[in-house]
Design a protein around this motif. Structure first.
Motif, PDB file in Angstrom:
ATOM      1  N   TRP A 160      -3.329  -1.829   2.388  1.00  0.00           N
ATOM      2  CA  TRP A 160      -2.542  -1.344   3.519  1.00  0.00           C
ATOM      3  C   TRP A 160      -2.110   0.106   3.396  1.00  0.00           C
ATOM      4  CZ3 TRP A 160      -2.978  -4.054   7.683  1.00  0.00           C
ATOM      5  CH2 TRP A 160      -3.278  -5.416   7.570  1.00  0.00           C
ATOM      6  N   ASN A 161      -2.692   0.865   2.471  1.00  0.00           N
ATOM      7  CA  ASN A 161      -2.331   2.283   2.373  1.00  0.00           C
ATOM      8  C   ASN A 161      -3.471   3.108   1.803  1.00  0.00           C
ATOM      9  OD1 ASN A 161      -1.631   1.127  -0.376  1.00  0.00           O
ATOM     10  ND2 ASN A 161      -1.292   3.310  -0.748  1.00  0.00           N
ATOM     11  N   PRO A 162      -3.659   4.310   2.362  1.00  0.00           N
ATOM     12  CA  PRO A 162      -4.644   5.224   1.787  1.00  0.00           C
ATOM     13  C   PRO A 162      -4.083   5.891   0.539  1.00  0.00           C
ATOM     14  CG  PRO A 162      -3.563   6.253   3.658  1.00  0.00           C
ATOM     15  CD  PRO A 162      -3.040   4.840   3.566  1.00  0.00           C
ATOM     16  N   VAL A 163      -4.934   6.491  -0.247  1.00  0.00           N
ATOM     17  CA  VAL A 163      -4.501   7.281  -1.389  1.00  0.00           C
ATOM     18  C   VAL A 163      -3.528   8.337  -0.878  1.00  0.00           C
ATOM     19  CG1 VAL A 163      -5.273   8.933  -3.143  1.00  0.00           C
ATOM     20  CG2 VAL A 163      -6.619   6.863  -2.705  1.00  0.00           C
ATOM     21  N   GLY A 164      -2.440   8.535  -1.611  1.00  0.00           N
ATOM     22  CA  GLY A 164      -1.446   9.532  -1.247  1.00  0.00           C
ATOM     23  C   GLY A 164      -0.280   9.002  -0.438  1.00  0.00           C
ATOM     24  N   ALA A 165      -0.353   7.748   0.019  1.00  0.00           N
ATOM     25  CA  ALA A 165       0.720   7.174   0.837  1.00  0.00           C
ATOM     26  C   ALA A 165       1.495   6.135   0.017  1.00  0.00           C
ATOM     27  CB  ALA A 165       0.147   6.524   2.091  1.00  0.00           C
ATOM     28  N   PRO A 166       2.699   6.488  -0.439  1.00  0.00           N
ATOM     29  CA  PRO A 166       3.483   5.509  -1.205  1.00  0.00           C
ATOM     30  C   PRO A 166       3.692   4.230  -0.396  1.00  0.00           C
ATOM     31  CG  PRO A 166       4.485   7.679  -1.344  1.00  0.00           C
ATOM     32  CD  PRO A 166       3.404   7.763  -0.300  1.00  0.00           C
ATOM     33  N   THR A 167       3.533   3.112  -1.063  1.00  0.00           N
ATOM     34  CA  THR A 167       3.666   1.802  -0.426  1.00  0.00           C
ATOM     35  C   THR A 167       4.187   0.825  -1.466  1.00  0.00           C
ATOM     36  OG1 THR A 167       1.845   2.288   1.073  1.00  0.00           O
ATOM     37  CG2 THR A 167       2.394  -0.036   0.783  1.00  0.00           C
ATOM     38  N   ILE A 168       5.085  -0.023  -1.042  1.00  0.00           N
ATOM     39  CA  ILE A 168       5.572  -1.099  -1.910  1.00  0.00           C
ATOM     40  C   ILE A 168       4.852  -2.373  -1.492  1.00  0.00           C
ATOM     41  CG2 ILE A 168       7.542  -2.578  -2.483  1.00  0.00           C
ATOM     42  CD1 ILE A 168       8.009   0.066  -3.721  1.00  0.00           C
ATOM     43  N   TYR A 169       4.186  -3.003  -2.451  1.00  0.00           N
ATOM     44  CA  TYR A 169       3.568  -4.305  -2.235  1.00  0.00           C
ATOM     45  C   TYR A 169       4.435  -5.339  -2.942  1.00  0.00           C
ATOM     46  CZ  TYR A 169      -0.687  -2.184  -0.405  1.00  0.00           C
ATOM     47  OH  TYR A 169      -1.583  -1.503   0.372  1.00  0.00           O
ATOM     48  N   ALA A 170       4.821  -6.361  -2.219  1.00  0.00           N
ATOM     49  CA  ALA A 170       5.659  -7.418  -2.782  1.00  0.00           C
ATOM     50  C   ALA A 170       5.242  -8.740  -2.150  1.00  0.00           C
ATOM     51  CB  ALA A 170       7.134  -7.119  -2.508  1.00  0.00           C
ATOM     52  N   ALA A 171       5.815  -9.808  -2.661  1.00  0.00           N
ATOM     53  CA  ALA A 171       5.493 -11.142  -2.149  1.00  0.00           C
ATOM     54  C   ALA A 171       6.769 -11.853  -1.741  1.00  0.00           C
ATOM     55  CB  ALA A 171       4.758 -11.953  -3.214  1.00  0.00           C
ATOM     56  N   ARG A 172       6.626 -12.808  -0.856  1.00  0.00           N
ATOM     57  CA  ARG A 172       7.788 -13.586  -0.421  1.00  0.00           C
ATOM     58  C   ARG A 172       8.064 -14.755  -1.357  1.00  0.00           C
ATOM     59  NH1 ARG A 172       7.067 -14.183   5.942  1.00  0.00           N
ATOM     60  NH2 ARG A 172       9.015 -15.315   5.692  1.00  0.00           N
ATOM     61  N   GLU A 173       7.133 -15.051  -2.241  1.00  0.00           N
ATOM     62  CA  GLU A 173       7.315 -16.116  -3.222  1.00  0.00           C
ATOM     63  C   GLU A 173       7.038 -15.547  -4.612  1.00  0.00           C
ATOM     64  OE1 GLU A 173       5.648 -17.081   0.591  1.00  0.00           O
ATOM     65  OE2 GLU A 173       4.498 -16.317  -1.098  1.00  0.00           O
ATOM     66  N   LEU A 174       7.796 -16.002  -5.592  1.00  0.00           N
ATOM     67  CA  LEU A 174       7.621 -15.550  -6.973  1.00  0.00           C
ATOM     68  C   LEU A 174       6.211 -15.849  -7.477  1.00  0.00           C
ATOM     69  CD1 LEU A 174       8.707 -14.431  -9.639  1.00  0.00           C
ATOM     70  CD2 LEU A 174       9.694 -16.683 -10.090  1.00  0.00           C
ATOM     71  N   SER A 175       5.710 -17.040  -7.212  1.00  0.00           N
ATOM     72  CA  SER A 175       4.369 -17.413  -7.687  1.00  0.00           C
ATOM     73  C   SER A 175       3.289 -16.526  -7.054  1.00  0.00           C
ATOM     74  CB  SER A 175       4.081 -18.886  -7.409  1.00  0.00           C
ATOM     75  OG  SER A 175       4.162 -19.148  -6.016  1.00  0.00           O
ATOM     76  N   THR A 176       3.496 -16.118  -5.821  1.00  0.00           N
ATOM     77  CA  THR A 176       2.534 -15.246  -5.149  1.00  0.00           C
ATOM     78  C   THR A 176       2.551 -13.857  -5.784  1.00  0.00           C
ATOM     79  OG1 THR A 176       2.747 -16.485  -3.100  1.00  0.00           O
ATOM     80  CG2 THR A 176       1.860 -14.254  -2.921  1.00  0.00           C
ATOM     81  N   ALA A 177       3.733 -13.356  -6.132  1.00  0.00           N
ATOM     82  CA  ALA A 177       3.824 -12.048  -6.799  1.00  0.00           C
ATOM     83  C   ALA A 177       3.015 -12.057  -8.089  1.00  0.00           C
ATOM     84  CB  ALA A 177       5.283 -11.690  -7.081  1.00  0.00           C
ATOM     85  N   TRP A 178       3.140 -13.134  -8.860  1.00  0.00           N
ATOM     86  CA  TRP A 178       2.416 -13.245 -10.127  1.00  0.00           C
ATOM     87  C   TRP A 178       0.901 -13.308  -9.883  1.00  0.00           C
ATOM     88  CZ3 TRP A 178       3.119 -12.065 -14.892  1.00  0.00           C
ATOM     89  CH2 TRP A 178       2.290 -12.583 -15.881  1.00  0.00           C
ATOM     90  N   ALA A 179       0.474 -14.115  -8.932  1.00  0.00           N
ATOM     91  CA  ALA A 179      -0.965 -14.245  -8.633  1.00  0.00           C
ATOM     92  C   ALA A 179      -1.546 -12.927  -8.134  1.00  0.00           C
ATOM     93  CB  ALA A 179      -1.185 -15.348  -7.591  1.00  0.00           C
ATOM     94  N   GLU A 180      -0.834 -12.224  -7.272  1.00  0.00           N
ATOM     95  CA  GLU A 180      -1.325 -10.944  -6.751  1.00  0.00           C
ATOM     96  C   GLU A 180      -1.407  -9.895  -7.858  1.00  0.00           C
ATOM     97  OE1 GLU A 180      -2.420  -9.833  -3.731  1.00  0.00           O
ATOM     98  OE2 GLU A 180      -2.301 -11.822  -2.828  1.00  0.00           O
ATOM     99  N   TYR A 181      -0.444  -9.869  -8.727  1.00  0.00           N
ATOM    100  CA  TYR A 181      -0.432  -8.897  -9.827  1.00  0.00           C
ATOM    101  C   TYR A 181      -1.648  -9.081 -10.736  1.00  0.00           C
ATOM    102  CZ  TYR A 181       1.056  -6.576 -14.154  1.00  0.00           C
ATOM    103  OH  TYR A 181       1.124  -5.790 -15.275  1.00  0.00           O
TER     104      TYR A 181
END
Length: 171
Positions: A36-57
């Protein structure tokens, strides 16, 4: 466009421990680009569930060491791309969730997700909610704006002040 997020939307983020003193920077995504972001565009990626954050990481690979932090998001206008009505309103196909953005970006072209980001930014959106690719049933949030006065606010939950304030802990 969608209404601002309800106060207290809890998000989870897993990230490289080396950067524990900058949990709100978005610079890792800016350095490499993302779905969801091109190089140079700061973006925060997060998850709505703890387990999803771990899987995405971990992206389904080796389980790497991570720092997992909880965040609270308030006042954000988010396009909910998990909602069929919102997808229809935006003229999007569910195929956007399976889009090979990295290959397109590596070929020097603009991924459809980056073009949509620009459209949504112009429309006043601060980010998107989208289904997790790595955790079926899980949902993620990509934030493009999270620290402007009287707008979207993202705060790390660290009541005991355990996160370091500088990189000194890694030297």
């Amino acid at each position: 466009m969608p209404e601002p997020a309800a106060p207290g939307l809890t998000l989870w983020r897993a990230f490289v421990p080396r950067w524990s003193y900058l949990p709100l920077s978005g610079e890792g995504a800016a350095r490499f680009g993302g779905r969801w972001n091109p190089v140079g565009a700061p973006t925060i990626y997060a998850a709505r569930e703890l387990s999803t954050a771990w899987a995405e990481y971990n992206q389904g690979f080796v389980q790497h060491p991570a720092l997992i932090a909880r965040f609270e998001l308030t006042g954000a206008a988010l396009a909910d791309l998990t909602d069929a009505a919102e997808m229809n309103r935006l003229g999007l196909s569910p195929d956007i969730h399976r889009y090979e953005w990295r290959a397109i970006m590596d070929a020097g072209e603009v991924p459809e997700t980056h073009a949509l980001r620009e459209r949504l930014l112009v429309a006043g959106m601060d980010g998107v909610i989208y289904p997790s690719f790595m955790s079926p049933g899980g949902t993620c949030v990509a934030l493009w704006r999270w620290a402007e006065p009287s707008k979207a606010r993202l705060e790390v939950v660290d009541p005991e002040g355990r996160l370091p304030k500088s990189p000194a802990s890694w030297i």
